[in-house]
Design a protein around this motif. Structure first.
Motif, mmCIF file in Angstrom:
data_model
loop_
_atom_site.group_PDB
_atom_site.id
_atom_site.type_symbol
_atom_site.label_atom_id
_atom_site.label_comp_id
_atom_site.label_asym_id
_atom_site.label_seq_id
_atom_site.Cartn_x
_atom_site.Cartn_y
_atom_site.Cartn_z
ATOM 1 N N THR A 135 0.835 -1.206 0.000
ATOM 2 C CA THR A 135 0.000 0.000 0.000
ATOM 3 C C THR A 135 0.864 1.247 0.000
ATOM 4 O O THR A 135 0.599 2.194 -0.735
ATOM 5 C CB THR A 135 -0.946 0.000 1.220
ATOM 6 O OG1 THR A 135 -1.798 -1.139 1.129
ATOM 7 C CG2 THR A 135 -1.772 1.268 1.277
ATOM 8 N N ARG A 136 1.908 1.254 0.787
ATOM 9 C CA ARG A 136 2.804 2.417 0.850
ATOM 10 C C ARG A 136 3.455 2.673 -0.507
ATOM 11 O O ARG A 136 3.509 3.810 -0.984
ATOM 12 C CB ARG A 136 3.866 2.198 1.922
ATOM 13 C CG ARG A 136 4.753 3.399 2.110
ATOM 14 C CD ARG A 136 5.561 3.267 3.383
ATOM 15 N NE ARG A 136 6.298 4.485 3.572
ATOM 16 C CZ ARG A 136 7.624 4.539 3.650
ATOM 17 N NH1 ARG A 136 8.332 3.460 3.596
ATOM 18 N NH2 ARG A 136 8.232 5.694 3.810
ATOM 19 N N LEU A 194 0.906 4.055 -2.917
ATOM 20 C CA LEU A 194 0.641 5.481 -2.694
ATOM 21 C C LEU A 194 1.725 6.341 -3.336
ATOM 22 O O LEU A 194 1.435 7.372 -3.945
ATOM 23 C CB LEU A 194 0.555 5.788 -1.196
ATOM 24 C CG LEU A 194 -0.745 5.422 -0.504
ATOM 25 C CD1 LEU A 194 -0.598 5.575 1.004
ATOM 26 C CD2 LEU A 194 -1.884 6.274 -1.020
ATOM 27 N N VAL A 195 2.959 5.911 -3.221
ATOM 28 C CA VAL A 195 4.065 6.643 -3.836
ATOM 29 C C VAL A 195 3.908 6.647 -5.360
ATOM 30 O O VAL A 195 4.080 7.681 -6.017
ATOM 31 C CB VAL A 195 5.429 6.045 -3.429
ATOM 32 C CG1 VAL A 195 6.558 6.645 -4.227
ATOM 33 C CG2 VAL A 195 5.669 6.236 -1.943
ATOM 34 N N LYS A 206 1.076 8.912 -6.330
ATOM 35 C CA LYS A 206 1.519 10.305 -6.142
ATOM 36 C C LYS A 206 2.261 10.787 -7.384
ATOM 37 O O LYS A 206 2.012 11.887 -7.884
ATOM 38 C CB LYS A 206 2.406 10.397 -4.896
ATOM 39 C CG LYS A 206 2.877 11.777 -4.548
ATOM 40 C CD LYS A 206 3.631 11.708 -3.228
ATOM 41 C CE LYS A 206 4.875 12.532 -3.313
ATOM 42 N NZ LYS A 206 5.708 12.471 -2.138
ATOM 43 N N THR A 242 1.747 15.388 -2.071
ATOM 44 C CA THR A 242 1.717 14.695 -0.780
ATOM 45 C C THR A 242 0.840 13.454 -0.843
ATOM 46 O O THR A 242 -0.028 13.325 -1.710
ATOM 47 C CB THR A 242 1.153 15.606 0.330
ATOM 48 O OG1 THR A 242 -0.225 15.869 0.045
ATOM 49 C CG2 THR A 242 1.922 16.913 0.441
ATOM 50 N N GLN A 243 1.059 12.566 0.126
ATOM 51 C CA GLN A 243 0.208 11.387 0.218
ATOM 52 C C GLN A 243 -1.202 11.773 0.648
ATOM 53 O O GLN A 243 -2.165 11.085 0.314
ATOM 54 C CB GLN A 243 0.818 10.366 1.177
ATOM 55 C CG GLN A 243 2.050 9.709 0.600
ATOM 56 C CD GLN A 243 2.624 8.634 1.489
ATOM 57 O OE1 GLN A 243 2.207 8.451 2.623
ATOM 58 N NE2 GLN A 243 3.598 7.915 0.972
ATOM 59 N N GLU A 244 -1.349 12.877 1.370
ATOM 60 C CA GLU A 244 -2.681 13.368 1.734
ATOM 61 C C GLU A 244 -3.496 13.642 0.474
ATOM 62 O O GLU A 244 -4.665 13.275 0.386
ATOM 63 C CB GLU A 244 -2.590 14.659 2.554
ATOM 64 C CG GLU A 244 -2.050 14.471 3.940
ATOM 65 C CD GLU A 244 -1.880 15.797 4.655
ATOM 66 O OE1 GLU A 244 -1.548 16.812 3.995
ATOM 67 O OE2 GLU A 244 -2.092 15.829 5.875
ATOM 68 N N VAL A 251 -3.029 12.322 -2.447
ATOM 69 C CA VAL A 251 -3.301 11.041 -3.104
ATOM 70 C C VAL A 251 -4.525 10.383 -2.478
ATOM 71 O O VAL A 251 -5.418 9.909 -3.187
ATOM 72 C CB VAL A 251 -2.088 10.089 -3.012
ATOM 73 C CG1 VAL A 251 -2.437 8.721 -3.552
ATOM 74 C CG2 VAL A 251 -0.895 10.662 -3.751
ATOM 75 N N LEU A 252 -4.589 10.363 -1.152
ATOM 76 C CA LEU A 252 -5.729 9.748 -0.477
ATOM 77 C C LEU A 252 -7.030 10.475 -0.814
ATOM 78 O O LEU A 252 -8.053 9.841 -1.093
ATOM 79 C CB LEU A 252 -5.512 9.724 1.032
ATOM 80 C CG LEU A 252 -4.500 8.698 1.526
ATOM 81 C CD1 LEU A 252 -4.204 8.898 3.001
ATOM 82 C CD2 LEU A 252 -5.010 7.298 1.274
ATOM 83 N N THR A 266 -7.890 9.654 -4.496
ATOM 84 C CA THR A 266 -8.245 8.250 -4.663
ATOM 85 C C THR A 266 -9.625 7.957 -4.085
ATOM 86 O O THR A 266 -10.442 7.286 -4.719
ATOM 87 C CB THR A 266 -7.183 7.343 -4.010
ATOM 88 O OG1 THR A 266 -5.905 7.668 -4.568
ATOM 89 C CG2 THR A 266 -7.481 5.889 -4.237
#
Length: 70
Positions: free
Chosen positions: A34-35, A38-39, A42, A49-51, A53-54, A57
């Motif tokens: 998952t990590r 996310l990268v 991104k 930022t991953q924020e 992306v979330l 998504t």
């Protein structure tokens, strides 16, 4: 000398502009897959930022969910 301890001139945490209704923060454990995903997202979405992306998504998944439910 600097500003005194407890000064009211502290920098306030700036809310990201992409969040229209801030609702808090998530602090969750995720798998390595998952990590890494996310990268990758991104980079694919061109986000900072991953924020972001979330947020993006979740909005995409909810749009798909609503389309299927219609």
């Amino acid at each position: 000398m600097g500003r005194p301890k407890g000064s009211k001139n502290k920098l306030k945490e700036k809310q990201p502009g992409f969040i229209s209704e801030p609702g808090g923060r998530l602090n969750v454990r995720v798998s390595l897959t998952t990590r890494e995903s996310l990268v990758q997202l991104k980079e694919d979405f061109g986000l900072n930022t991953q924020e972001e992306v979330l947020e993006k998504t979740v909005s995409i998944v909810m749009a798909l969910r609503n389309a299927i439910a219609s």
